[in-house]
Design a protein around this motif. Sequence first.
Motif, PDB file in Angstrom:
ATOM      1  N   ILE A   1       1.058  -0.928  -0.014  1.00  0.00           N
ATOM      2  CA  ILE A   1       0.270   0.397  -0.148  1.00  0.00           C
ATOM      3  C   ILE A   1       0.925   1.256   0.337  1.00  0.00           C
ATOM      4  N   ALA A   2       0.338   2.097  -0.736  1.00  0.00           N
ATOM      5  CA  ALA A   2       1.080   3.294  -0.511  1.00  0.00           C
ATOM      6  C   ALA A   2       1.507   4.265   0.556  1.00  0.00           C
ATOM      7  N   PRO A   3       2.016   4.922   1.044  1.00  0.00           N
ATOM      8  CA  PRO A   3       2.234   5.256   2.205  1.00  0.00           C
ATOM      9  C   PRO A   3       1.537   6.507   2.261  1.00  0.00           C
ATOM     10  N   ILE A   4       0.392   7.163   1.493  1.00  0.00           N
ATOM     11  CA  ILE A   4      -0.397   8.212   1.432  1.00  0.00           C
ATOM     12  C   ILE A   4      -0.658   8.665   2.865  1.00  0.00           C
TER      13      ILE A   4
ATOM     14  N   ILE B   1      -5.868   2.320  -8.120  1.00  0.00           N
ATOM     15  CA  ILE B   1      -6.607   2.187  -9.301  1.00  0.00           C
ATOM     16  C   ILE B   1      -5.574   1.281 -10.403  1.00  0.00           C
ATOM     17  N   GLY B   2      -4.387   1.640 -10.120  1.00  0.00           N
ATOM     18  CA  GLY B   2      -3.132   0.856 -10.931  1.00  0.00           C
ATOM     19  C   GLY B   2      -1.963   0.747 -10.226  1.00  0.00           C
ATOM     20  N   GLY B   3      -1.811  -0.253 -10.934  1.00  0.00           N
ATOM     21  CA  GLY B   3      -0.173  -0.059  -9.868  1.00  0.00           C
ATOM     22  C   GLY B   3       0.744  -1.486 -10.476  1.00  0.00           C
ATOM     23  N   GLY B   4       2.226  -2.410  -9.467  1.00  0.00           N
ATOM     24  CA  GLY B   4       2.564  -3.482  -9.713  1.00  0.00           C
ATOM     25  C   GLY B   4       3.383  -3.027  -9.232  1.00  0.00           C
ATOM     26  N   PRO B   5       4.255  -5.034  -9.314  1.00  0.00           N
ATOM     27  CA  PRO B   5       5.829  -4.477  -8.612  1.00  0.00           C
ATOM     28  C   PRO B   5       6.376  -4.308 -10.539  1.00  0.00           C
ATOM     29  N   GLU B   6       7.688  -3.861  -9.596  1.00  0.00           N
ATOM     30  CA  GLU B   6       8.981  -3.449 -10.627  1.00  0.00           C
ATOM     31  C   GLU B   6       9.339  -5.322 -10.960  1.00  0.00           C
ATOM     32  N   ASN B   7       9.090  -5.487 -11.515  1.00  0.00           N
ATOM     33  CA  ASN B   7       9.251  -7.148 -12.101  1.00  0.00           C
ATOM     34  C   ASN B   7      10.676  -7.072 -13.022  1.00  0.00           C
ATOM     35  N   TYR B   8      11.670  -8.664 -12.525  1.00  0.00           N
ATOM     36  CA  TYR B   8      12.638  -8.416 -12.689  1.00  0.00           C
ATOM     37  C   TYR B   8      13.060 -10.194 -13.682  1.00  0.00           C
ATOM     38  N   LEU B   9      14.149 -10.550 -14.082  1.00  0.00           N
ATOM     39  CA  LEU B   9      14.410 -11.784 -14.617  1.00  0.00           C
ATOM     40  C   LEU B   9      15.105 -12.536 -13.977  1.00  0.00           C
ATOM     41  N   ASN B  10      15.605 -12.139 -12.821  1.00  0.00           N
ATOM     42  CA  ASN B  10      17.034 -12.542 -12.457  1.00  0.00           C
ATOM     43  C   ASN B  10      16.338 -12.094 -10.078  1.00  0.00           C
TER      44      ASN B  10
ATOM     45  N   ASP C   1       7.209  -1.588  -5.447  1.00  0.00           N
ATOM     46  CA  ASP C   1       5.894  -1.806  -5.798  1.00  0.00           C
ATOM     47  C   ASP C   1       5.582   0.517  -7.243  1.00  0.00           C
ATOM     48  N   THR C   2       5.001   0.108  -7.865  1.00  0.00           N
ATOM     49  CA  THR C   2       4.733   1.170  -8.076  1.00  0.00           C
ATOM     50  C   THR C   2       2.869   1.483  -8.609  1.00  0.00           C
ATOM     51  N   PHE C   3       2.679   2.428  -7.370  1.00  0.00           N
ATOM     52  CA  PHE C   3       0.968   2.623  -7.486  1.00  0.00           C
ATOM     53  C   PHE C   3       0.771   3.883  -8.460  1.00  0.00           C
ATOM     54  N   THR C   4      -0.705   3.431  -8.959  1.00  0.00           N
ATOM     55  CA  THR C   4      -1.790   5.064  -9.130  1.00  0.00           C
ATOM     56  C   THR C   4      -2.722   4.964  -8.376  1.00  0.00           C
ATOM     57  N   LEU C   5      -2.808   6.480  -7.426  1.00  0.00           N
ATOM     58  CA  LEU C   5      -3.887   6.284  -6.712  1.00  0.00           C
ATOM     59  C   LEU C   5      -5.081   7.321  -7.100  1.00  0.00           C
ATOM     60  N   GLN C   6      -5.362   7.563  -6.688  1.00  0.00           N
ATOM     61  CA  GLN C   6      -7.118   8.480  -6.998  1.00  0.00           C
ATOM     62  C   GLN C   6      -7.328   9.294  -5.719  1.00  0.00           C
ATOM     63  N   VAL C   7      -7.256  10.499  -5.668  1.00  0.00           N
ATOM     64  CA  VAL C   7      -7.303  11.041  -4.595  1.00  0.00           C
ATOM     65  C   VAL C   7      -9.103  12.039  -5.215  1.00  0.00           C
ATOM     66  N   ASP C   8      -9.941  12.186  -3.295  1.00  0.00           N
ATOM     67  CA  ASP C   8     -10.713  12.708  -4.561  1.00  0.00           C
ATOM     68  C   ASP C   8     -11.461  13.411  -2.675  1.00  0.00           C
TER      69      ASP C   8
ATOM     70  N   ASP D   1      -5.316  12.612  -9.904  1.00  0.00           N
ATOM     71  CA  ASP D   1      -4.486  10.900  -9.620  1.00  0.00           C
ATOM     72  C   ASP D   1      -2.470  11.480  -9.508  1.00  0.00           C
ATOM     73  N   VAL D   2      -2.315   9.816  -8.637  1.00  0.00           N
ATOM     74  CA  VAL D   2      -0.519  10.124  -7.977  1.00  0.00           C
ATOM     75  C   VAL D   2      -0.301   8.874  -8.357  1.00  0.00           C
ATOM     76  N   ASP D   3       1.253   9.275  -8.951  1.00  0.00           N
ATOM     77  CA  ASP D   3       2.221   7.543  -9.238  1.00  0.00           C
ATOM     78  C   ASP D   3       3.091   7.866  -8.008  1.00  0.00           C
ATOM     79  N   TRP D   4       3.366   6.743  -7.289  1.00  0.00           N
ATOM     80  CA  TRP D   4       4.218   6.944  -6.176  1.00  0.00           C
ATOM     81  C   TRP D   4       4.496   5.337  -6.792  1.00  0.00           C
ATOM     82  N   THR D   5       6.219   4.866  -6.431  1.00  0.00           N
ATOM     83  CA  THR D   5       7.192   4.503  -6.193  1.00  0.00           C
ATOM     84  C   THR D   5       7.127   4.410  -4.408  1.00  0.00           C
ATOM     85  N   VAL D   6       7.399   3.106  -4.429  1.00  0.00           N
ATOM     86  CA  VAL D   6       7.735   2.676  -2.821  1.00  0.00           C
ATOM     87  C   VAL D   6       8.828   1.505  -2.500  1.00  0.00           C
ATOM     88  N   THR D   7      10.222   1.174  -1.958  1.00  0.00           N
ATOM     89  CA  THR D   7      11.000   0.641  -2.426  1.00  0.00           C
ATOM     90  C   THR D   7      10.723  -0.423  -1.250  1.00  0.00           C
ATOM     91  N   ARG D   8      11.147  -1.791  -1.587  1.00  0.00           N
ATOM     92  CA  ARG D   8      11.200  -3.150  -0.958  1.00  0.00           C
ATOM     93  C   ARG D   8      11.727  -2.623   0.153  1.00  0.00           C
TER      94      ARG D   8
END
Length: 121
Positions: free
Chosen positions: A2-5, A46-55, A61-68, A114-121
């Motif tokens: 979850i993004a730390p909004i 409203i969207g997002g996903g993990p930053e996937n790698y082959l190795n 993780d990236t998140f797209t949030l809608q704020v109202d 809308d907000v695009d948020w990247t959260v490192t693990r």
Amino acid sequence: MIAPIFSVCAASPDVISLLGSSPTRLYPFGMQDDAVIYPYAVWQNIGGGPENYLNQRPDADTFTLQVDVYADSPDEVVSVAQALRDAIETRANITRWGNQEQDAETKRYRYSFDVDWTVTR
């Protein structure tokens, strides 16, 4: 995952001055109760996903949030949106300024973005 909004916005004195504390009226979408106190804001993924790698496993993780934001007046809704913007932009990127409208039934005002948020693990 979850993004730390909430923690970012609740650390802002400007946000607290407008949305209060205990509780801070910034809710995950659908979590505000029926005793609505204005102004308040809601957010949802409203969207997002993990930053996937082959190795290796994803390292972010990236998140797209809608704020109202909802308020009693146009000036109040803009003030809250600006305070949230200023807090969020220290950690993420605003990607869309959305609708500004008055609800026909409640006569309250809404501002969306809308907000695009990247959260490192």
